[in-house]
Design a protein around this motif. Sequence first.
Motif, PDB file in Angstrom:
ATOM      1  N   ALA A 122     -57.528  92.934  64.410  1.00 17.82           N
ATOM      2  CA  ALA A 122     -57.939  93.523  63.137  1.00 17.82           C
ATOM      3  C   ALA A 122     -56.919  94.557  62.688  1.00 17.82           C
ATOM      4  O   ALA A 122     -56.015  94.938  63.432  1.00 17.82           O
ATOM      5  CB  ALA A 122     -59.320  94.153  63.276  1.00 17.82           C
ATOM      6  N   ASP A 142     -60.873  97.232  58.715  1.00 14.48           N
ATOM      7  CA  ASP A 142     -61.603  96.426  59.691  1.00 14.48           C
ATOM      8  C   ASP A 142     -61.407  96.967  61.100  1.00 14.48           C
ATOM      9  O   ASP A 142     -62.337  96.989  61.904  1.00 14.48           O
ATOM     10  CB  ASP A 142     -61.130  94.968  59.631  1.00 14.48           C
ATOM     11  N   ARG A 143     -60.195  97.389  61.404  1.00 17.85           N
ATOM     12  CA  ARG A 143     -59.893  97.914  62.732  1.00 17.85           C
ATOM     13  C   ARG A 143     -60.704  99.178  62.998  1.00 17.85           C
ATOM     14  O   ARG A 143     -61.296  99.344  64.082  1.00 17.85           O
ATOM     15  CB  ARG A 143     -58.395  98.193  62.833  1.00 17.85           C
ATOM     16  N   LEU A 189     -64.423  98.366  63.524  1.00 19.93           N
ATOM     17  CA  LEU A 189     -64.725  97.780  64.827  1.00 19.93           C
ATOM     18  C   LEU A 189     -64.669  98.832  65.933  1.00 19.93           C
ATOM     19  O   LEU A 189     -65.491  98.812  66.856  1.00 19.93           O
ATOM     20  CB  LEU A 189     -63.737  96.642  65.123  1.00 19.93           C
ATOM     21  N   LEU A 202     -70.729  92.525  61.657  1.00 19.28           N
ATOM     22  CA  LEU A 202     -69.293  92.547  61.929  1.00 19.28           C
ATOM     23  C   LEU A 202     -68.769  91.290  62.606  1.00 19.28           C
ATOM     24  O   LEU A 202     -67.702  90.788  62.250  1.00 19.28           O
ATOM     25  CB  LEU A 202     -68.939  93.765  62.783  1.00 19.28           C
ATOM     26  N   MET A 238     -68.276  88.200  60.301  1.00 22.81           N
ATOM     27  CA  MET A 238     -67.173  88.454  59.385  1.00 22.81           C
ATOM     28  C   MET A 238     -65.844  88.192  60.065  1.00 22.81           C
ATOM     29  O   MET A 238     -64.970  87.523  59.542  1.00 22.81           O
ATOM     30  CB  MET A 238     -67.220  89.895  58.898  1.00 22.81           C
ATOM     31  N   ARG A 239     -65.678  88.712  61.292  1.00 23.06           N
ATOM     32  CA  ARG A 239     -64.426  88.515  61.992  1.00 23.06           C
ATOM     33  C   ARG A 239     -64.280  87.088  62.459  1.00 23.06           C
ATOM     34  O   ARG A 239     -63.192  86.537  62.484  1.00 23.06           O
ATOM     35  CB  ARG A 239     -64.337  89.460  63.195  1.00 23.06           C
ATOM     36  N   ASN A 260     -55.093  89.271  53.853  1.00 23.67           N
ATOM     37  CA  ASN A 260     -56.398  89.903  53.657  1.00 23.67           C
ATOM     38  C   ASN A 260     -56.805  89.677  52.213  1.00 23.67           C
ATOM     39  O   ASN A 260     -56.379  90.383  51.317  1.00 23.67           O
ATOM     40  CB  ASN A 260     -56.320  91.398  53.966  1.00 23.67           C
TER      41      ASN A 260
END
Length: 406
Positions: free
Chosen positions: A43, A47-48, A51, A237, A240-241, A313
Motif C-alpha cells: 500500500a 491507504d498505507r 492500514l 479495508l 478494498m485491498r 491509483n
Amino acid sequence: MPARRDQPVISMHHNLYLVALSILVAIQASYVGLNLALRIPAAFAIDRRLLIAASAITLSVGIWSMHFIGMLSMGMASKVDYLVLPTLLSLLLCVLVTGIAVYLASLRSRHLLAVAAGVMGLGITTMHYVGMIALNSSARMTYDPAYVVVSFAIAVTASGLALWLAFSAERRPPLFLCATFLGCAVSGMHYTAMAGTAFDFSIAGQTVPTSFISSDTLAVIVSFVAFAISGIFMLTLVPMRAAADRGNPTPRTPQDGADDFHDAGLPGGAAADPRAGNPAGLLDAAASGLLPIEKNGNRFHIAANEVVSVHANAHYTYVFNGRDDLFCPLSITEIFERLPKPAFYRTHRSYIVNLEHVGRVKKSGDAAVAELDSPVRRTVPISRARVADLRQELAAHQSRRHSGVL
C-alpha cells in the motif's frame, strides 16, 4: 517481595470459561491485525496509513481486552474498583507501541523485525503492569521479579516468532498459525505475570460499591466490542485491498490496460497522447524517459533509473523511488511506454517494477509478490499468469548484468 503471613493474600483461581474467552479474543485480534499488517508493504499514501492505524488499533484493543477479561476471570477475595485513568492509559500505550511494532515489521528488514519483536514484547508487558495500577485503590500488589522477567521473555519471544512467520519466512504458514503464536504471546505473558503477583486487600474499605454488571457479563461485552472493531476493519479495508491486488486471469499488454484508467492529462492540461498539446520541453522529457512528478507543490522530473516501482491509483499514479511515493499525473500506460524496456516489467495491471530492484519473488496466496530491494521495504503484487514470465525476465536481467550489457 513475597507477602507476609498476616496479609490476606488470595489464592489464585480462575473462571476457565473466561480464560478461554480471553485467549480466543487475543487470537482473533491477532489474525485480523496481522492480515491488515501484511497488506501494508503493497500500500502507499493514505491507504498505507489507514492500514497501519487499523492494524495497530485492532491488535491493541484485542491485547487490552484479553488482559481485561483475564483480570475478570480471577476469583478475588474482595470486590475491587478499577481506576479509569490507568486503564485508559494502558490502552493508549498499547496502541502507540503496537503501531510502531507493526510499521517496523512491515518494512521486512530482519534487523527491524528483531526491533519490532522487542518493541511489541515490551509494549505488551508495560501495558499489563500499567493496567495493574488501576487496582491500587483496592489492593496492594507485589511482584516476583523472576515472573516479571519470564513474562517479558515470553512476550518478546512469541511476538518475534509470530512476526517472523508472518513477514519473513520463506514460505509463510497459514495466517491462523501466526495469529495463534501472537495470541499465545499475549495470553502467556498475562497469566505468567499474574502467577507472580500477590494481592493484599487489607487496605480495602469495609464497604465497596457493588457493580451492577457481573464479571461474566462485562467480559462478554468487552469481547463483543473487540470482535466488532476487528470485523469493521476487516470488512471495510480487506475487500478494498483485495480488489486492488487481484491479478487478471490472462496476461495483458500495456495497451490492454489503457481503458482501465481515465487519462489524467499531463501538466499544463496536455492530452492523453504525450505528443499532443504538450508544454515546451515535455517532448524532450518523454523521449529521455523522464517522468513528471509533484512533491510538496513543486513539479519536476525523475529519471528512469531512480524509479523503483509504479502504482496506479484510480486516475493517477504514484512513483516509488525507494523512500517516498511521488505523485505523477500520467496514467500507468503512459508511464510504461516511457520507461526503458526490458528493465521495467508490468507485474499487474496496476503495478510496474524496476527489475534491478526486485530482491526476490515470493508466493502469496494463489499468486505471488515481488519483494523490492530498497531502503524502505515494499512488496508489489504479481498477477498469477505473469509469475513465470517475471521469473524468466529476472533471469535474463541477471544474465545481461553479468555479461556487462547493463
